[in-house]
Design an enzyme around this catalytic site. Structure first.
Site: not given
Length: 518
Positions: A299, A373
């Site tokens: 990020k 996920r």
């Protein structure tokens, strides 16, 4: 860390108003014209009339706090007019918002003793309004300042409640600072029980907030597991913690791949609450990424520190399990928390890797920053193995949900419309907004991989939907499932109403309320 709230269900006493250090009057537009429903000193009525004459009814707008120093027979009293809207806008949640703002104003003014009243609480049938008011006071007084040498406003607020019907009930113990005692007048007979129940819920929410506000060097998979075991011991829950060896034996390659880049090993935590007899088990499954750097798909540095809260889903599940057990709800609930730290290193998974989840499905890792996920893929599968007849997962899964719904509403992706609707209704009752997103036909096609059964990212288009659909692929066929994306609501940039700056623990109250419906 506590506000002290005392609830009296007896009739009001003018002397109490006169002697109070502060009086909080919760008024909607219509209530302001019916203020004589309360047994106030004459000077208080004059103060309301003066506000209307000089300021109009703007002071009754939702969340507005107007502070007036009033001379009474006993000296000076600070009156706080807390606005709760007009007409149909005068809802329990608007009262919850106003109470949260009022709590911070009381702390700001260093008030030790206060009374609170509202014309609408003279109706004995409005217990749900009283509950909302209590929750607003308790949650609005929260602040995370345990690492500050000098506490703000006398210390962070947690909860303790004494009342004439249920004396001695206590909440989170204060770290430091002075408590504020608020006596709420109402005509509701079971006011004490209502306030005590509100305290249980708020204690659980504040525990979840504390966990998500903690930095990544304090809360990581192992310490989060320790916290879960403590809750299990305190509330007599069944508990299981899987380490790396146990997960390897079960073939949980998805969560293990996410945790491979960190020196902090992943954990799969399961708490079991069985008080529903022959009722089927419902699983609450939480994403517990205790810090998310993005992994190899790292990020940007700006704002990365906020990624300590990427375990808010797991914190919400843990808080919900605490409250459900404390309230002794007649239900069967599994709380599953998939915990890992997503870090870049020589041992981290790479974009392009192919991993095998516990279900047997192979996954192409398109983006290592789509890691939530992956851990949930193994977690929802495991929940089904543990006997769940229904699965609800909750996660700070996507930034796309902010683009779709903003920062006050969370998204739902589900294979069962009725389940999604029940969750929406539960959220509405506790002041948390949800919106169901459609499972578009092309979502599965977007997740198709050329070299594996599925890939973990379909890119930006329909990001919230495809993220949810990915998780749903690992729930056993025929089992009702809902995915709750709190990516836009888990954290607040500033304190507002009953929501604090920092982690809000959004979703905890919804899970608790949904459990009631079972």
């Amino acid at each position: 860390m506590a506000q002290l709230i005392t609830v009296k269900s007896a009739k009001e006493n003018i002397e109490c108003y006169e002697k109070a250090e502060s009086v909080v009057l919760f008024l909607c537009r219509e209530c302001a014209d019916h203020i004589h429903m309360l047994s106030l000193p004459e000077e208080f009525y004059d103060a309301v009339a003066w506000q209307i004459k000089t300021q109009g009814y703007g002071f009754t707008d939702t969340g507005n706090i107007t502070s007036v120093l009033l001379k009474t027979k006993a000296g000076f009293t600070r009156i706080l007019f807390a606005g709760i809207g007009a007409g149909k806008a005068c809802t329990p949640n608007h009262l919850r918002v106003a109470a949260g703002n009022a709590a911070r104003e009381l702390k700001k003014n260093k008030i030790r003793e206060a009374v609170a009243a509202a014309p609408l609480l003279t109706n004995p049938k409005r217990g749900h309004y009283l509950k909302a008011l209590a929750e607003g006071l308790l949650l609005g007084s929260y602040a995370f300042d345990k690492y500050k040498n000098k506490k703000v406003n006398g210390g962070a607020a947690a909860l303790e409640i004494n009342n004439t019907e249920n004396a001695g009930v206590s909440g989170i113990t204060p770290d430091s600072g002075e408590n504020t005692s608020v006596t709420v007048f109402s005509a509701i007979e079971n006011a004490g029980a209502i306030i005590s129940e509100a305290e249980v819920v708020c204690n659980a929410i504040c525990r979840a907030r504390d966990l998500a506000n903690e930095p990544g060097n304090v809360i990581y998979p192992e310490t989060l597991a320790e916290e879960a075991l403590q809750v299990a011991e305190e509330y007599n829950l069944g508990a299981e913690v899987l380490g790396v060896k146990e997960m390897q034996a079960l073939g949980m390659g998805a969560i293990l791949a996410v945790g491979a880049g960190s020196v902090r090993e992943p954990r799969m935590i399961t708490l079991k609450y069985a008080n529903g007899g022959d009722k089927p088990f419902v699983a609450f499954v939480g994403k517990g990424i205790t810090f998310d750097s993005g992994g190899i798909s790292i990020k940007p540095s700006d704002g990365m520190g906020e990624m300590k809260d990427d375990m808010t889903g797991a914190a919400a599940v843990l808080g919900a399990m605490q409250a459900i057990a404390a309230l002794k709800l007649p239900v069967n609930i599994l709380g599953v928390m998939a915990c890992a730290e997503n870090m870049p290193s020589g041992s981290a998974q790479r974009p392009g890797d192919i991993i095998r989840a516990a279900s047997g499905k192979t996954i192409e890792v398109d983006n290592t920053d789509a890691e939530g996920r992956l851990v949930l893929a193994d977690a929802v599968w495991y929940a089904c193995r543990k006997g769940a007849a229904q699965v609800v997962d909750i996660a700070t899964l996507t930034g796309a949900v902010i683009i779709a719904l903003g920062e006050h509403t969370s998204g739902i992706v589900s294979n069962t419309d009725g389940l999604a609707e029940e969750i929406k209704k539960a959220g509405h009752r506790v002041g948390e907004g949800w919106w169901q997103l459609p499972v578009v036909e092309e979502a599965e096609e977007m997740l198709r991989s050329s070299c594996a059964d599925i890939k973990n990212s379909a890119g930006r288009p329909a990001g919230t939907i495809t993220g949810g659909v990915f998780i749903g692929q690992f729930v056993d066929p025929g089992i009702p499932w809902a995915h709750l994306d709190i990516g836009g609501t888990s954290t607040a940039k500033k304190a507002e109403g009953h929501l604090p700056e920092g982690c809000t623990a959004f979703g905890t109250a919804t899970l608790i309320e949904y459990a009631r419906t079972l």
